[in-house]
Design a protein around this motif. Structure first.
Motif, PDB file in Angstrom:
ATOM      1  N   GLY A 154       0.956  -1.257  -0.023  1.00 21.66           N
ATOM      2  CA  GLY A 154       0.131   0.212  -0.026  1.00 21.66           C
ATOM      3  C   GLY A 154       0.692   1.152   0.129  1.00 21.66           C
ATOM      4  N   GLU A 155       1.997   1.148   0.922  1.00 21.39           N
ATOM      5  CA  GLU A 155       2.793   2.322   0.833  1.00 21.39           C
ATOM      6  C   GLU A 155       3.518   2.508  -0.429  1.00 21.39           C
ATOM      7  OE1 GLU A 155       4.885   3.600   3.994  1.00 21.39           O
ATOM      8  OE2 GLU A 155       4.126   2.345   5.604  1.00 21.39           O
TER       9      GLU A 155
ATOM     10  N   PHE B 156       1.304   4.169  -2.691  1.00 29.70           N
ATOM     11  CA  PHE B 156       1.179   5.595  -2.262  1.00 29.70           C
ATOM     12  C   PHE B 156       2.228   6.519  -2.889  1.00 29.70           C
ATOM     13  CE2 PHE B 156       2.037   8.993   0.840  1.00 29.70           C
ATOM     14  CZ  PHE B 156       0.944   9.703   0.602  1.00 29.70           C
TER      15      PHE B 156
ATOM     16  N   LEU C  67       2.744   9.593  -5.908  1.00 32.37           N
ATOM     17  CA  LEU C  67       3.394  10.930  -5.780  1.00 32.37           C
ATOM     18  C   LEU C  67       4.352  11.296  -6.824  1.00 32.37           C
ATOM     19  CD1 LEU C  67       2.905  12.883  -3.334  1.00 32.37           C
ATOM     20  CD2 LEU C  67       5.372  12.035  -2.570  1.00 32.37           C
TER      21      LEU C  67
ATOM     22  N   LEU D 249      10.665   8.230  -1.164  1.00 33.92           N
ATOM     23  CA  LEU D 249       9.499   7.705  -0.299  1.00 33.92           C
ATOM     24  C   LEU D 249       9.550   6.020  -0.858  1.00 33.92           C
ATOM     25  CD1 LEU D 249       7.642   7.822   1.892  1.00 33.92           C
ATOM     26  CD2 LEU D 249       5.882   8.253   0.378  1.00 33.92           C
TER      27      LEU D 249
ATOM     28  N   VAL E 294      10.565   2.992   1.843  1.00 35.94           N
ATOM     29  CA  VAL E 294       9.684   1.850   2.139  1.00 35.94           C
ATOM     30  C   VAL E 294      10.256   0.584   1.762  1.00 35.94           C
ATOM     31  CG1 VAL E 294       7.582   0.874   1.450  1.00 35.94           C
ATOM     32  CG2 VAL E 294       7.388   3.384   1.598  1.00 35.94           C
TER      33      VAL E 294
ATOM     34  N   ARG F 225      11.093   0.840   6.056  1.00 39.63           N
ATOM     35  CA  ARG F 225      10.864   1.874   7.149  1.00 39.63           C
ATOM     36  C   ARG F 225       9.458   2.326   6.937  1.00 39.63           C
ATOM     37  NH1 ARG F 225      16.035   5.978   6.801  1.00 39.63           N
ATOM     38  NH2 ARG F 225      17.432   4.190   7.446  1.00 39.63           N
ATOM     39  N   TYR F 226       8.407   1.675   7.543  1.00 41.05           N
ATOM     40  CA  TYR F 226       6.947   1.930   7.169  1.00 41.05           C
ATOM     41  C   TYR F 226       6.770   3.070   7.718  1.00 41.05           C
ATOM     42  CZ  TYR F 226       7.173  -2.586   4.982  1.00 41.05           C
ATOM     43  OH  TYR F 226       7.402  -3.691   3.907  1.00 41.05           O
ATOM     44  N   ALA F 227       5.397   3.456   7.598  1.00 43.38           N
ATOM     45  CA  ALA F 227       4.795   4.531   8.354  1.00 43.38           C
ATOM     46  C   ALA F 227       4.412   4.042   9.931  1.00 43.38           C
ATOM     47  CB  ALA F 227       3.542   4.961   7.507  1.00 43.38           C
TER      48      ALA F 227
ATOM     49  N   PHE G 252      -2.897  -0.753  12.933  1.00 38.60           N
ATOM     50  CA  PHE G 252      -2.751  -1.716  12.343  1.00 38.60           C
ATOM     51  C   PHE G 252      -3.561  -2.575  11.797  1.00 38.60           C
ATOM     52  CE2 PHE G 252       1.026  -0.215  14.530  1.00 38.60           C
ATOM     53  CZ  PHE G 252       1.805   0.062  13.473  1.00 38.60           C
TER      54      PHE G 252
ATOM     55  N   PRO H 152      -6.605  -3.770   9.301  1.00 43.10           N
ATOM     56  CA  PRO H 152      -6.947  -3.697   7.905  1.00 43.10           C
ATOM     57  C   PRO H 152      -8.059  -2.721   7.839  1.00 43.10           C
ATOM     58  CG  PRO H 152      -7.437  -5.962   8.250  1.00 43.10           C
ATOM     59  CD  PRO H 152      -6.813  -5.482   9.536  1.00 43.10           C
ATOM     60  N   ALA H 153      -7.922  -1.894   6.910  1.00 44.05           N
ATOM     61  CA  ALA H 153      -9.003  -0.738   6.879  1.00 44.05           C
ATOM     62  C   ALA H 153     -10.386  -1.275   6.605  1.00 44.05           C
ATOM     63  CB  ALA H 153      -8.571   0.299   5.780  1.00 44.05           C
TER      64      ALA H 153
END
Lengths: 500, 167
Positions: free
Chosen positions: B11-12, B15, B19, B62, B66, B70-72, B83, B85-86
């Motif tokens: 996902g990151e 994202f 960008l 970024l 990732v 180095r995740y958010a 943490f 899942p959405a």
């Protein structure tokens, strides 16, 4: 100095008319009311209340704003002490010790030291503001466009890299903010960019829409996606919100130290209230004789950071008023409030609208005093607000945010923008990207472009001008220190760890 | 060596790459800018190009961040487990409530749009007392409408109620 004093007295005269005093009182009330609601920090509180001031005359409206500004800060500390959901970075530390105190039945003392500490810090810091800002403004008149550009770039770098857990993610937020700031017609040539043929986009994206949407809608979307809405526990408050002599003895030094840390860090672009509150907490912990109490509800850990938070809020107003450069999300909203009355903060402000700016500063004093009188006795009423169920709370915030976005221009285009920005806000929260750099990018990006062009026009296109003169050189040196310094620091720390 | 990428990492990455693409897109849009001739010394495209370049560079940085694992770290100052899942279903309901408000506002008027939006958000946040919610929504919308139009003289679309409520 003497002149500032006389002007301040004139300011008090402006602020003390019955109408303006009433707007001040209304502002403190509304500011606290909205600030107390969980999930609403000062920036969003002011953004949401912006439409209310649209029909009032500028002086009264800005006086009301000053009151809302401090009111929202007070309200926020109440929430973090009783609810342990700070909602904004400046109150994270307050929640740390304050919530522990509340759990131990000492909510009254925590609230009192926060309120009185904020009053003390706010008053001292506003005094510095009153005498510091005009001096800075006078100096600022000599700053050339290239110098301004260097200041903005410094603000970008500090706000972008100091906030949040990761430098790169701070810069991510900044870059998206800059892109949003690009939308619309170029100021000088009128050439269009990123408008996609939409006539509404020519004037650019409203900053208030961005702020309100990214905080309110972004937060609501994020919380909805988190799904596990455990009802948060509101801690009961027993007795009165007051302190014992012992509490007072332990609080007054942290208040003063917090003020000393918070104010200067607000004046220089250090990225909002996060850094000063953390610093203040660290200092109090190191100096305290009751170190073992820290983490279990030490009153110094509430008194210091709360004072730092408020002093910081006043400090941020110095570059905002004197240079027109906001360095926190909250200051950005206040700047927008000025602009909505066609008043441009900056070095000229003290000369062109002395009545407004001194009236504003005077009402910061008055608002601060009103808050102390209003907050301690009314605390039980504020606590009731914390009991609003989450679903109604967010329904209210969302609906009101949409109203705020619409009422500014009466345009549904702003609402569409709000929805899009809200989704960006969701992504940012999901991927750990801080919000403030985005807002700074939106508001300072167009200014950076303006000064960039002015500088190059003066030099007839010679880029050398951007680093000519001593002022930009000093600023860029600071910039290099700010960027390189922490890198060296981290490297040394890693090195030390490896050696062990 | 590239460590194994978790679901969150994917996902990151998406994202971060979006960008990078945003930067490219801005550059492309700016390149098509219609510039009035002989307008100024500095081209109106220079600054936007710098922003586009900056955005793409940050996007690339970024991606590497990732890939290095180095995740958010989500802000700890909000309730809920970051943490998990959405839950896109509740999110979609909320977005729909907002979208409905946008569409209905000028067609059906403020009171209708705001009532439905308030009700929808409360529903998305798990409230299932439909009638009570409807009452509260209507009260909220009504109070806001009247205090803005009558108290503050800020006009809001009246929709159906036009004429009935007077102007």
């Amino acid at each position: 100095m003497g002149n500032s004093f006389a002007m301040l007295m004139d300011g008090f005269q402006t602020a003390f008319t019955p109408t303006n005093l009433m707007f001040g009182l209304l502002g403190t009330f509304l500011g606290t009311l909205v600030g107390v609601l969980p999930g609403i920090g000062p920036a969003l509180a002011i953004g949401l209340l912006l439409p209310i001031t649209l029909t009032v005359n500028p002086t009264s409206a800005l006086i009301m704003f000053a009151a809302i500004y401090y009111g929202a800060m007070y309200g926020g500390s109440t929430t973090s002490i009783l609810l342990n959901t700070p909602g904004e970075s400046g109150s994270v530390i307050t929640a740390l010790e304050g919530n522990k105190m509340a759990k131990a039945g000492r909510a009254g003392a925590a609230l009192a030291t926060a309120a009185i500490g904020s009053f003390v810090a706010g008053t001292i810091a506003t005094l510095f503001l009153a005498f510091g800002a005009p001096t800075l403004a006078e100096f600022a008149l000599t700053i050339q466009p290239a110098g301004y550009l260097s200041l903005i770039i410094l603000a970008f770098a500090t706000v972008g890299t100091l906030l949040g857990s990761s430098r790169i993610r701070g810069l991510v937020a900044l870059s998206v903010g800059l892109v949003i700031g690009l939308v619309g017609a170029d100021l000088q040539s009128g050439a269009l960019r990123l408008t996609f043929g939409n006539l509404n986009a020519i004037d650019g994206i409203e900053t208030v829409t961005v702020i309100v949407a990214i905080f309110a809608l972004g937060e609501a979307l994020y919380l909805a996606s988190r799904h596990s809405l455990v009802p948060v526990e509101v801690l009961a408050m027993k007795g009165k919100a007051w302190m014992t002599k012992e509490d007072f003895r332990r609080s007054w030094r942290p208040w003063l130290r917090g003020t000393a840390i918070g104010f200067p860090l607000g004046v220089i672009p250090a990225g909002g209230s996060e850094v000063p509150t953390f610093l203040s907490y660290g200092v109090e912990k190191a100096l305290s004789k009751n170190k073992d109490e820290f983490g279990k509800g030490a009153i110094e850990g509430v008194a210091g950071p709360e004072a730092a938070n408020n002093a910081n809020a006043a400090g941020v107003l110095v570059p905002m008023l004197a240079l027109g450069l906001p360095t926190s999300a909250t200051a950005a909203v206040v700047l927008v409030a000025f602009q909505s009355f066609n008043i441009q903060p900056g070095p000229m402000l003290f000369q062109t609208s002395p009545e407004i700016v001194w009236g504003l500063i005077a009402s910061l004093f008055i608002g601060n005093a009103l808050l102390l009188v209003l907050n301690l006795p009314l605390i039980r009423f504020w606590v009731l607000l914390l009991k609003i169920p989450t679903h109604y709370l967010y329904a209210g915030i969302t609906t009101f945010a949409l109203l705020g976005a619409y009422a500014l221009n009466n345009s549904t285009f702003d609402l569409q923008v709000a929805l899009a920005v809200g989704f960006i806000g969701y992504l940012f929260r999901r991927f750990g990207v801080p919000i403030t750099p985005l807002i700074i990018g939106v508001i300072l990006g167009p200014l950076a472009e303006l000064y960039f062009k002015r500088a190059l026009q003066i030099s007839q296109g010679d880029w050398q001008i951007l680093i000519d003169g001593s002022f930009p050189k000093v600023i860029y040196s600071i910039l290099i220190l700010v960027i390189i310094g922490p890198l060296v620091w981290n490297f040394k720390k890693k090195f030390a760890v490896n050696k062990k | 060596m590239i460590p194994k990428i978790s679901k969150q990492g994917k996902g990151e990455l998406a994202f971060a790459s979006s960008l990078f693409l945003l930067g490219i897109f801005v550059a492309w849009d700016v390149s098509k800018m219609e510039i009035p001739q002989g307008s100024s010394i500095v081209s109106p495209q220079t600054f936007p190009y710098m922003v586009a370049l900056f955005t793409s560079l940050v996007g690339i940085a970024l991606v590497f961040e990732v890939l290095r694992g180095r995740y958010a770290t989500p802000d700890g100052d909000e309730p809920g487990d970051p943490f998990l899942p959405a839950n896109f279903k509740t999110m979609a309901i909320l977005a729909a409530a907002i979208g409905l408000h946008v569409i209905l506002l000028e067609i059906a008027g403020y009171v209708v749009a705001a009532t439905l939006c308030f009700w929808g958000v409360a529903f998305a946040f798990g409230s299932r007392k439909y009638l009570k919610d409807l009452g509260i929504s209507l009260a909220f919308a009504g109070i806001v409408y009247f205090s803005f139009t009558k108290g503050l003289n800020i006009n809001l679309p009246s929709g159906f109620f036009e004429g009935m409520l007077g102007k």
